[in-house]
Design a protein around this motif. Structure first.
Motif, short mmCIF file in Angstrom:
data_model
loop_
_atom_site.label_atom_id
_atom_site.label_comp_id
_atom_site.label_asym_id
_atom_site.label_seq_id
_atom_site.Cartn_x
_atom_site.Cartn_y
_atom_site.Cartn_z
N ASN A 78 0.81 -1.22 0.00
CA ASN A 78 0.00 0.00 0.00
C ASN A 78 0.84 1.27 0.00
OD1 ASN A 78 -2.40 -1.58 0.21
ND2 ASN A 78 -2.02 -1.80 2.41
N ALA A 79 2.15 1.11 -0.12
CA ALA A 79 3.06 2.26 0.01
C ALA A 79 3.34 2.92 -1.33
CB ALA A 79 4.36 1.82 0.65
N THR A 80 3.60 4.22 -1.26
CA THR A 80 4.23 4.94 -2.36
C THR A 80 5.73 4.92 -2.13
OG1 THR A 80 2.33 6.41 -2.66
CG2 THR A 80 4.45 7.16 -3.54
N TYR A 81 6.48 4.45 -3.11
CA TYR A 81 7.94 4.41 -3.02
C TYR A 81 8.51 5.70 -3.62
CZ TYR A 81 7.76 -0.63 -1.93
OH TYR A 81 7.53 -1.85 -1.34
N LEU A 82 9.22 6.45 -2.81
CA LEU A 82 9.83 7.71 -3.26
C LEU A 82 11.29 7.43 -3.64
CD1 LEU A 82 8.40 10.19 -0.60
CD2 LEU A 82 7.52 9.68 -2.89
N ILE A 83 11.58 7.53 -4.93
CA ILE A 83 12.89 7.16 -5.47
C ILE A 83 13.44 8.36 -6.25
CG2 ILE A 83 14.14 5.58 -7.01
CD1 ILE A 83 11.89 3.54 -6.49
N PRO A 84 14.68 8.77 -6.02
CA PRO A 84 15.24 9.88 -6.79
C PRO A 84 15.31 9.51 -8.28
CG PRO A 84 16.62 9.37 -4.89
CD PRO A 84 15.64 8.25 -5.02
N ARG A 85 14.72 10.34 -9.12
CA ARG A 85 14.71 10.04 -10.56
C ARG A 85 16.13 9.91 -11.12
NH1 ARG A 85 11.11 10.27 -14.63
NH2 ARG A 85 9.53 11.31 -13.35
N VAL A 86 17.04 10.75 -10.64
CA VAL A 86 18.41 10.71 -11.16
C VAL A 86 19.03 9.33 -10.93
CG1 VAL A 86 20.74 11.67 -10.90
CG2 VAL A 86 18.75 13.19 -10.92
N ASP A 87 18.84 8.78 -9.73
CA ASP A 87 19.37 7.45 -9.45
C ASP A 87 18.64 6.38 -10.24
OD1 ASP A 87 21.46 8.05 -7.78
OD2 ASP A 87 20.71 6.90 -6.07
N GLN A 88 17.33 6.50 -10.35
CA GLN A 88 16.56 5.50 -11.10
C GLN A 88 17.05 5.42 -12.54
OE1 GLN A 88 13.91 6.26 -13.60
NE2 GLN A 88 13.80 4.05 -13.99
N GLU A 89 17.26 6.55 -13.17
CA GLU A 89 17.73 6.56 -14.55
C GLU A 89 19.17 6.08 -14.66
OE1 GLU A 89 16.97 10.55 -15.82
OE2 GLU A 89 14.82 10.19 -16.17
N TYR A 90 19.98 6.42 -13.67
CA TYR A 90 21.39 6.02 -13.70
C TYR A 90 21.53 4.51 -13.55
CZ TYR A 90 26.36 6.04 -12.33
OH TYR A 90 27.72 5.82 -12.25
N TYR A 91 20.81 3.92 -12.60
CA TYR A 91 20.97 2.50 -12.31
C TYR A 91 20.10 1.59 -13.17
CZ TYR A 91 23.92 3.75 -8.41
OH TYR A 91 24.95 4.25 -7.65
N ALA A 92 19.25 2.18 -14.00
CA ALA A 92 18.47 1.35 -14.92
C ALA A 92 19.35 0.67 -15.96
CB ALA A 92 17.40 2.20 -15.61
N HIS A 93 20.55 1.21 -16.17
CA HIS A 93 21.51 0.59 -17.09
C HIS A 93 22.06 -0.67 -16.46
CE1 HIS A 93 21.59 3.99 -19.91
NE2 HIS A 93 21.50 4.76 -18.83
N GLU A 94 22.02 -1.76 -17.18
CA GLU A 94 22.36 -3.07 -16.63
C GLU A 94 23.77 -3.09 -16.04
OE1 GLU A 94 22.55 -7.78 -17.99
OE2 GLU A 94 21.71 -6.26 -19.33
N GLU A 95 24.72 -2.41 -16.69
CA GLU A 95 26.10 -2.48 -16.21
C GLU A 95 26.27 -1.74 -14.90
OE1 GLU A 95 25.88 1.04 -19.10
OE2 GLU A 95 25.05 -0.98 -18.92
N ARG A 96 25.34 -0.87 -14.55
CA ARG A 96 25.43 -0.15 -13.28
C ARG A 96 24.55 -0.80 -12.22
NH1 ARG A 96 24.34 5.48 -16.31
NH2 ARG A 96 26.43 5.89 -17.13
N GLY A 97 23.31 -1.05 -12.57
CA GLY A 97 22.36 -1.54 -11.60
C GLY A 97 22.43 -3.03 -11.34
N ALA A 98 22.95 -3.77 -12.33
CA ALA A 98 23.06 -5.23 -12.23
C ALA A 98 21.76 -5.81 -11.68
CB ALA A 98 24.27 -5.62 -11.39
N ASN A 99 21.86 -6.77 -10.77
CA ASN A 99 20.65 -7.42 -10.26
C ASN A 99 19.91 -6.57 -9.23
OD1 ASN A 99 22.69 -7.64 -8.42
ND2 ASN A 99 22.49 -9.84 -8.10
N ILE A 100 20.54 -5.52 -8.71
CA ILE A 100 19.89 -4.67 -7.71
C ILE A 100 18.64 -4.02 -8.29
CG2 ILE A 100 20.19 -2.70 -6.17
CD1 ILE A 100 23.26 -3.21 -6.55
N TYR A 101 18.78 -3.49 -9.48
CA TYR A 101 17.65 -2.83 -10.13
C TYR A 101 16.55 -3.84 -10.42
CZ TYR A 101 15.15 0.52 -13.04
OH TYR A 101 14.20 1.36 -13.56
N ALA A 102 16.94 -5.02 -10.90
CA ALA A 102 15.96 -6.02 -11.31
C ALA A 102 15.15 -6.54 -10.13
CB ALA A 102 16.66 -7.18 -12.03
N ASP A 103 15.80 -6.76 -8.98
CA ASP A 103 15.06 -7.38 -7.88
C ASP A 103 14.51 -6.38 -6.86
OD1 ASP A 103 17.12 -6.89 -5.88
OD2 ASP A 103 18.14 -8.71 -6.51
#
Length: 281
Positions: A137-162
């Motif tokens: 039921n929560a709203t997750y507040l995530i910095p857009r700059v980090d979300q866009e930066y770590y969406a790249h597989e070589e940076r976010g690896a499995n952290i972004y995926a899971d």
């Protein structure tokens, strides 16, 4: 703690030595640690092994009738080859949260101050072999700059995926600044990651700042120029750290980092080229 109208509860996930202190804070001289051994040890430093002692902690805030979590630790059942200490971690974090009176469905807001493995893990949990939001039921507040930066597989690896992708349907990607409620605001604090942020609290006469990983060790209060090995832009992180500590000293904000063991927060004052801890909370 109660700060104004906000209740602040620490919820522990893990405690231990992460590695050598002067690997974690690589430019800090040995004498800085030795000169302050009487209060750094054993809560923040293990002198016999030069171990950097830390905790993984979520801050539970009750504010304006809502339940807010600031950062969500490592989480269970993760594959973290980049940090083997936290691979396959299995803790009773949700039981500890329940002991504080909060079930997953009670949480209204989750703040990820930045996207690193030890701040986003309990965003999700495994259910039927899939990663699903832990706090439905929560709203997750995530910095857009980090979300866009770590969406790249070589940076976010499995952290972004899971830990990030599964909650995006419940997420608010903010930038520049975001007001959570009348007493809590989010602001950028870049350097540790490109989108790293902090939470400011102003309620009644009380002021505090949840600085995330802007500080890993109290020695960085004494000498803010020393960045951690985890900072992606050490020079920027040091400049941000000094700016935040200057304001905290001048406006008597309680400084609340993510990983301090022992006393988890401090009031600071100016002291020469650095700062001093004037009072522990």
């Amino acid at each position: 703690m109660r700060l104004g109208d906000v209740e602040v509860v620490p919820v522990l996930e893990w405690e231990g030595d992460l590695g050598p202190a002067r690997v974690v804070i690589p430019d800090s001289p040995a004498e800085l640690w030795r000169e302050n051994e009487d209060w750094l040890a054993p809560d923040y430093w293990t002198p016999a092994t030069d171990g950097y002692h830390a905790v993984l902690r979520t801050w539970l805030l009750r504010s304006a009738g809502r339940v807010i979590l600031v950062d969500t630790g490592v989480g269970n059942d993760r594959d973290r080859p980049q940090f083997p200490l936290f691979s396959g971690l299995h803790t009773d974090f949700l039981s500890r949260l329940a002991a504080a009176g909060v079930r997953p469905g009670d949480v209204d807001v989750v703040v990820n101050t930045h996207i690193h493995i030890d701040h986003v893990g309990w965003n999700t949990h495994l259910a039927g072999g899939e990663w699903v939001p832990t706090f439905p039921n929560a709203t997750y507040l995530i910095p857009r700059v980090d979300q866009e930066y770590y969406a790249h597989e070589e940076r976010g690896a499995n952290i972004y995926a899971d830990s990030i992708a599964p909650v995006l349907s419940q997420a608010l990607l903010w930038e520049d600044a975001h007001r959570i409620d009348a007493g809590l605001t989010l602001e950028p604090a870049p350097g540790h990651t490109p989108g790293a942020s902090l939470v400011r609290l102003a309620s009644g006469a009380d002021r505090a700042v949840f600085v995330g990983d802007l500080l890993h060790s109290p020695v960085q209060i004494l000498r803010p120029r020393y960045s951690s090995c985890f900072d992606e832009n050490p020079r920027q992180a040091a400049a941000t750290r000094r700016r935040v500590l200057e304001r905290a000293a001048d406006e008597r904000e309680l400084v609340i980092p993510a990983h301090f063991a022992g006393h988890p927060a401090a009031e600071v004052s100016r002291a020469g080229a650095g700062f001093a801890i004037s009072r522990w909370a």
